[in-house]
Every structure is written in structure tokens, then in C-alpha cells.
Motif scaffolding. Structure first.
Motif, PDB file in Angstrom:
ATOM      1  N   SER A 154      29.749  36.651  68.065  1.00 36.56           N
ATOM      2  CA  SER A 154      30.885  37.525  68.181  1.00 36.56           C
ATOM      3  C   SER A 154      31.188  37.905  69.788  1.00 36.56           C
ATOM      4  N   ASP A 188      36.532  33.846  64.834  1.00 34.54           N
ATOM      5  CA  ASP A 188      35.130  34.677  64.298  1.00 34.54           C
ATOM      6  C   ASP A 188      34.945  34.938  63.003  1.00 34.54           C
ATOM      7  N   GLU A 189      34.095  33.953  62.451  1.00 34.09           N
ATOM      8  CA  GLU A 189      33.626  34.123  61.112  1.00 34.09           C
ATOM      9  C   GLU A 189      35.133  34.341  60.106  1.00 34.09           C
TER      10      GLU A 189
HETATM   11 MG   LIG Z   1      29.445  38.215  64.436  1.00 34.51          MG
END
Ligand SMILES: [Mg+2]
Ligand SMILES: Nc1ncnc2c1ncn2[C@@H]1O[C@H](COP(=O)(O)OP(=O)(O)O)[C@@H](O)[C@H]1O
Lengths: 243, 224
Positions: free
Chosen positions: A41, A164-165
């Protein structure tokens, strides 16, 4: 074209990014995998200065920035070359689905309202949410919110989409619709850097897989070799656990 | 106990009601000015603007730390002796100024807390889209902070309405001043002051109804 050299980020004496080098061609789709807490991240967030990196050179499209002597205007110029899809969607809570998508077009790109709204409605149709144009985020399911989040990023037509995810916060029932939409974005050859724990998905859409551990890119390669024949013992150990 | 002079009270109602517009006008002007000043100070504090942040903190500390009545006397009777250009200032203006500054100090802190109460993801999303700080504040953060702060700010408006009664100490004949004059003429202090109390009470209650509707509407905008 994206080029990153020696990107370093520390939180106190915790070195979270340890001199990252990375090049991404236009239209390339790159997936980052790796254990949690390894700086995935932070890498995405440093690329658009949501987190201020300590050192490193970042080039995205026409903008090059040196982290050590960056001015606010350069930061903004760099950020405007990127779009971001957040794990927790982060839709503007005070705006409808349509306005979430149109907002950047109006305030950042200076489009006329009518044109931006028309474009936002086009995108809503593309992502299958034409009937939710006037809904506020709080009235949408997690999957719908994330699709709007992706729609907002699509509207920017950025040099690179940072993701991000995108499905980690979702109830299992919504994961597929979000992955399917991202697959379509990838198929359209939007340059993207995506952090994901969905290994099958990464294999499907990515041109290249990066394995990160301890703030470094440990190993990278095309999905075929990364998933079947990883070289580094850390990659192997990680893949054994998740596959 | 002496019986209430109801006839006198009834006759006084229209006399006092004539002053309600002035009270509401003073309160509204002070509210709008205080809101603008408070928003500016809140942003200065949240953004930690160098120099201005320190000045703002001193300003807030002073106006919260001293009684409104003292501030009003200072403005109306005190300052003109030091700054002669202020001699022209009338009681209404001085009262509005004092009330504005006093309540701006309180409201700045509520607005600041509301701004900081807006979820971090909203700031990051605004940044990620490429907004400047000013755009982010105006389009994303302040509208959401307003929603958080609205109930508190309405409470301050109630306080402001009641505080305009202090203008009478600066020689302004507003609602309270008028009641005071009437009572001094008739010697029926209880009748005059209970009536003026009831008028303030009704205004504030009406405002509370508006406040509830406002909250219901704001709530719906988020939850629709
Ligand atoms: Mg992360
Ligand atoms: N704002 C922050 N302040 C301090 N430490 C942080 C912050 N953000 C992340 N970290 C630390 O940096 C490391 C990497 O975090 P992150 O990039 O979120 O990892 P990942 O996304 O790979 O799970 C972790 O040890 C985390 O605790």
C-alpha cells in the motif's frame, strides 16, 4: 510510461520502502503480491504522494519528481497523472454516484457540468449502475460502491490506475462483480498497478507479477513463470501458503 | 400575592412584538458574520497556517475567556476613547460586532472539530482525484463538516438570539430594552419581564422545530 528509481519511505526508523526501482510500460498491467505489512500500500500511496516518500525519482507520463525537493505544485501535477481505487472505496459521502464520477472532471479537469454529467452517466452505464446515478454511497452495497470507485478512476483517464486491494473489504458475494469490472478495465489496456490477494485474478489479467517482501521487490516476472516456477525461497514460501 | 394585570400584559404584546424583527435581524447578521469568520479561523487552525494559527488561538482564547458583557462594554464605551474613528459607532453595530467576535470564537472550535471529524478517507479520496486544498475543502470536507456541526451551530444561534438582549446595556432599544422601558413606566416589572421571557422562549422553541427538520433533511441526504 512510469519509471521509479530508489523510492524510499520510512515511518520513524521503520524503512517501509527500501529503494524501489520499477518501470511500467504504457498499457502494461502489473500486479503486486506479497505478505501483509511489506509496503505494498505504501508503494501505491507514495507514487501519488498520498504518502510523502523520503527519497527517489518518480516519472509518470510527462511529470518527473524528485522526492527530496518536491514542490506542492509538482506533487499535484504528478497526482493528476494517476487515479486511485481504495480498499474501502472512499466515495465522497456528500455526493451521489453520478457526482462522485463527475466531480474530478468538473473541479480538476475543468469540464462544463453538463458534459461531465453526461460522461458520468455513460460510465455508470458501462459499470452497470445506470439506475443508481442519484443514489448516495450509503445506499449502495459494497460491491456497487467499489464499482463507482472504479468508475471514478476510469473517468480520470489517467496515465496509470493505482488499485489497492479492491476486494479485500467486500463481502464474498460482491467480489466477482468487482473483479469482472476490473478485468474489463484491464482488457481495455488501462495501465495499472494493482495490489491483490486474488491470485487467480492476478494470473488472468496481469502482464507481470511483482512479489514484494520487506519493502523490496524480491522477484518479478510474467504470471506463467512466477506462479509455476518462482526462484526466490521467499516467493515460494508465500505462494505455498496462498495457492 | 397580587393578581397579574392580564389586561396590561395583553396590551403590551403588540408593543413588544414590534421589536422582534430588530432582535432577529441583529442575531441573524451576527450569526452569518460569525459563521464566516469561524470557518476561516477553523481552516487556519486545521491547516496550521503559520503565524495566523497562533493569532487565531490567542483570539479564540481571549473571546472565550472573557464575559460577553465585558467585551461589549469594551467595544462600545472603551475602544472609542482610544481609537477616535470608532466614536461614530452606534449601539446596534457595537452589539453585533461584539456578539459576532464572541461567538465566532466558540463556533471556530466546533467547526474545527467537525472538520477533523470528517473521515480521513474523504481527504485522501479528494487528494487522489487531484483536487487542490481549496477545492478539497470547498467541495468535500466543509459540506460534510457542516452536516456534523449543524446541530451545535443552531444551538449557538439560540445563544446569539438570547445574547442580543445584552444590547440594551449599550442603550439599544431592542426587545429587552423595550420591556425595560415599559416596566419603568408602569412599575409592573413582573408582567413586562415574564412577557419578554415568553417571547424569547417562543422564538427559541420555533427554532428548535426548524432544527429538527433540518437534521431530518440532512440525515436523509446521506442515507438515501
Ligand atoms: Mg495494504
Ligand atoms: N501512516 C503510517 N504510520 C506508521 N507506519 C505505517 C503507516 N502506514 C504504514 N505503516 C507501516 O508500514 C508497513 C507497511 O505497511 P503497508 O504499506 O500498509 O503494507 P501492506 O499494504 O503491504 O500490507 C507496516 O509495518 C505498517 O505498520
Amino acid at each position: 510510461m512510469i519509471s521509479v528509481r530508489g523510492l524510499t519511505k520510512r515511518f520513524g526508523d521503520n524503512t517501509v520502502l527500501d529503494g524501489i526501482d520499477l518501470d511500467i510500460r504504457s498499457g502494461e498491467r502489473v500486479a503486486i503480491i506479497g505478505p501483509s505489512g511489506t509496503g505494498k500500500s505504501t508503494l501505491l500511496r507514495s507514487l501519488n504522494f498520498l504518502e510523502k516518500p523520503d527519497e527517489g525519482m518518480i516519472t509518470i507520463g510527462p511529470v518527473t519528481v524528485d522526492a527530496r525537493r518536491v514542490r506542492a505544485a509538482e506533487e499535484l501535477a504528478l497526482r493528476r497523472q494517476t487515479s486511485f481505487v481504495f480498499q474501502n472505496y472512499a466515495l465522497f459521502a456528500n455526493m451521489t454516484a453520478r457526482d462522485n464520477i463527475a466531480e474530478g472532471l468538473i473541479t480538476v479537469r475543468g469540464w462544463e457540468k453538463a458534459r461531465a454529467h453526461a460522461r458520468a452517466e455513460e460510465i455508470l452505464a458501462t459499470i452497470g449502475l445506470a439506475d443508481k446515478a442519484q443514489s448516495y454511497p450509503a445506499a449502495l452495497s459494497g460491491g456497487q460502491q467499489q464499482r463507482v470507485g472504479i468508475g471514478r478512476a476510469m473517468a480520470a483517464e489517467a496515465e496509470i490506475m493505482l488499485i489497492d486491494e479492491p476486494t479485500s473489504a467486500l463481502d464474498p458475494e460482491w467480489v466477482d462483480e468487482v473483479l469482472q469490472l476490473l478485468k474489463r478495465v484491464a482488457d481495455a489496456r488501462q495501465t495499472m498497478l494493482i495490489v491483490t490477494h486474488e491470485m487467480q485474478f492476478a494470473r488472468d489479467i496481469a502482464d507481470r507479477i511483482l512479489f514484494m517482501d520487506g519493502g523490496k521487490i524480491v522477484e518479478q516476472g510474467p504470471p506463467e513463470t512466477m506462479f509455476t516456477d518462482p526462484k526466490d525461497p521467499r516467493t515460494r514460501a508465500f505462494l505455498r501458503k496462498v495457492l | 400575592m397580587r393578581p397579574l394585570d392580564l389586561d396590561y400584559m395583553l396590551g403590551l404584546v403588540p408593543v413588544l412584538l414590534k421589536y422582534v424583527p430588530l432582535t432577529l435581524a441583529m442575531a441573524s447578521v451576527a450569526m452569518v458574520l460569525a459563521l464566516m469568520l469561524a470557518s476561516l479561523m477553523a481552516i487556519v487552525r486545521v491547516m496550521r497556517v503559520p503565524l495566523l494559527d497562533g493569532l487565531t488561538q490567542v483570539f479564540i482564547s481571549f473571546f472565550r475567556g472573557t464575559p460577553l458583557l465585558v467585551q461589549l462594554f469594551l467595544f462600545y464605551y472603551g475602544l472609542p476613547q482610544v481609537f477616535s474613528f470608532l466614536t461614530a459607532i452606534n449601539g446596534v453595530t457595537a452589539a453585533i460586532m461584539g456578539i459576532t467576535l464572541h461567538f465566532a470564537a466558540y463556533m471556530a472550535e466546533s467547526i474545527r472539530a467537525a472538520i477533523l471529524g470528517v473521515d480521513r478517507s474523504q481527504w485522501e479520496a479528494a487528494r487522489s482525484v487531484g483536487m487542490t486544498t481549496a477545492q478539497m475543502m470547498r467541495r468535500i470536507i466543509l459540506p460534510q463538516a457542516a452536516r456534523i456541526a449543524a446541530p451545535t451551530l443552531v444551538n449557538y444561534f439560540v445563544d446569539i438570539i438570547k445574547s442580543t438582549s445584552l444590547a440594551f446595556t449599550l442603550g439599544v432599544t431592542e426587545l429587552m430594552g423595550a420591556a425595560q422601558k415599559e416596566a419603568a413606566g408602569s412599575f409592573l416589572y413582573f408582567e413586562a419581564f415574564i412577557l419578554v421571557a415568553i417571547i424569547y422562549w417562543v422564538i427559541v422553541e420555533a427554532l428548535t422545530v426548524v432544527q429538527r427538520q433540518l437534521e431530518a433533511r440532512l440525515g436523509k441526504a446521506v442515507a438515501r
